[in-house]
Design a protein around this motif. Structure first.
Motif, mmCIF file in Angstrom:
data_model
loop_
_atom_site.group_PDB
_atom_site.id
_atom_site.type_symbol
_atom_site.label_atom_id
_atom_site.label_comp_id
_atom_site.label_asym_id
_atom_site.label_seq_id
_atom_site.Cartn_x
_atom_site.Cartn_y
_atom_site.Cartn_z
ATOM 1 N N MET A 234 5.684 7.677 -9.706
ATOM 2 C CA MET A 234 5.669 8.785 -10.366
ATOM 3 C C MET A 234 6.524 8.835 -11.670
ATOM 4 O O MET A 234 7.546 8.360 -11.650
ATOM 5 C CB MET A 234 6.142 9.883 -9.455
ATOM 6 N N LEU B 185 -6.422 2.020 -5.329
ATOM 7 C CA LEU B 185 -5.206 2.920 -6.025
ATOM 8 C C LEU B 185 -5.843 4.185 -6.830
ATOM 9 O O LEU B 185 -6.793 4.063 -7.324
ATOM 10 C CB LEU B 185 -4.701 2.047 -6.997
ATOM 11 N N TYR C 227 0.713 -1.247 -0.100
ATOM 12 C CA TYR C 227 -0.013 0.040 0.039
ATOM 13 C C TYR C 227 0.790 1.216 0.076
ATOM 14 O O TYR C 227 0.467 2.384 -0.539
ATOM 15 C CB TYR C 227 -0.977 0.072 1.296
ATOM 16 N N MET C 228 1.983 1.174 0.582
ATOM 17 C CA MET C 228 2.773 2.525 0.681
ATOM 18 C C MET C 228 3.605 2.718 -0.626
ATOM 19 O O MET C 228 4.367 3.661 -0.639
ATOM 20 C CB MET C 228 3.721 2.243 1.854
ATOM 21 N N ASP C 229 3.478 1.967 -1.380
ATOM 22 C CA ASP C 229 4.576 1.894 -2.779
ATOM 23 C C ASP C 229 3.736 3.029 -3.692
ATOM 24 O O ASP C 229 2.549 3.235 -3.647
ATOM 25 C CB ASP C 229 4.255 0.656 -3.725
ATOM 26 N N ARG C 230 4.569 4.047 -4.216
ATOM 27 C CA ARG C 230 4.068 4.895 -5.100
ATOM 28 C C ARG C 230 4.906 4.708 -6.222
ATOM 29 O O ARG C 230 5.903 4.316 -6.536
ATOM 30 C CB ARG C 230 4.327 6.341 -4.433
ATOM 31 N N MET D 27 1.026 10.008 -11.518
ATOM 32 C CA MET D 27 1.209 9.603 -10.146
ATOM 33 C C MET D 27 0.151 8.604 -9.362
ATOM 34 O O MET D 27 -0.777 8.811 -10.024
ATOM 35 C CB MET D 27 1.453 10.967 -9.117
ATOM 36 N N SER D 28 0.843 7.487 -8.889
ATOM 37 C CA SER D 28 -0.376 6.647 -8.207
ATOM 38 C C SER D 28 0.242 6.734 -6.871
ATOM 39 O O SER D 28 1.077 6.877 -6.286
ATOM 40 C CB SER D 28 -0.144 5.420 -8.763
ATOM 41 N N ASP D 29 -1.022 6.548 -5.943
ATOM 42 C CA ASP D 29 -0.969 6.648 -4.557
ATOM 43 C C ASP D 29 -2.260 5.777 -4.023
ATOM 44 O O ASP D 29 -3.163 5.728 -4.629
ATOM 45 C CB ASP D 29 -0.974 7.869 -3.880
ATOM 46 N N TYR D 30 -1.870 5.059 -3.127
ATOM 47 C CA TYR D 30 -3.047 4.130 -2.477
ATOM 48 C C TYR D 30 -3.829 5.153 -1.370
ATOM 49 O O TYR D 30 -3.421 5.857 -0.520
ATOM 50 C CB TYR D 30 -2.322 3.186 -1.487
ATOM 51 N N ASP D 31 -5.275 5.041 -1.653
ATOM 52 C CA ASP D 31 -6.059 6.014 -0.968
ATOM 53 C C ASP D 31 -6.713 5.139 0.301
ATOM 54 O O ASP D 31 -7.484 4.277 -0.270
ATOM 55 C CB ASP D 31 -6.902 6.784 -1.503
#
Length: 47
Positions: A14, A37, A9-12, A27-31
């Motif tokens: 960009m 994602l 989950y903490m992987d990002r 950019m991707s981020d886990y919400d």
């Protein structure tokens, strides 16, 4: 396409790309609020 079967989950991610002389950022981020994602596409001046 990027695929990481061991992503957490903490992987990002960009990335910066140039398409027709226009630079874009992806950019991707886990919400955690939606438990999914989120992928955002921006022009650099929108950041």
């Amino acid at each position: 396409m990027l695929k990481n079967p061991k992503a957490i989950y903490m992987d990002r991610f960009m990335g910066a790309y140039i398409i027709n002389d226009i630079k874009i950022w992806i950019m991707s981020d886990y919400d955690y609020s939606i438990k999914g994602l989120v992928i955002t596409i921006l022009l650099p001046e929108e950041y």
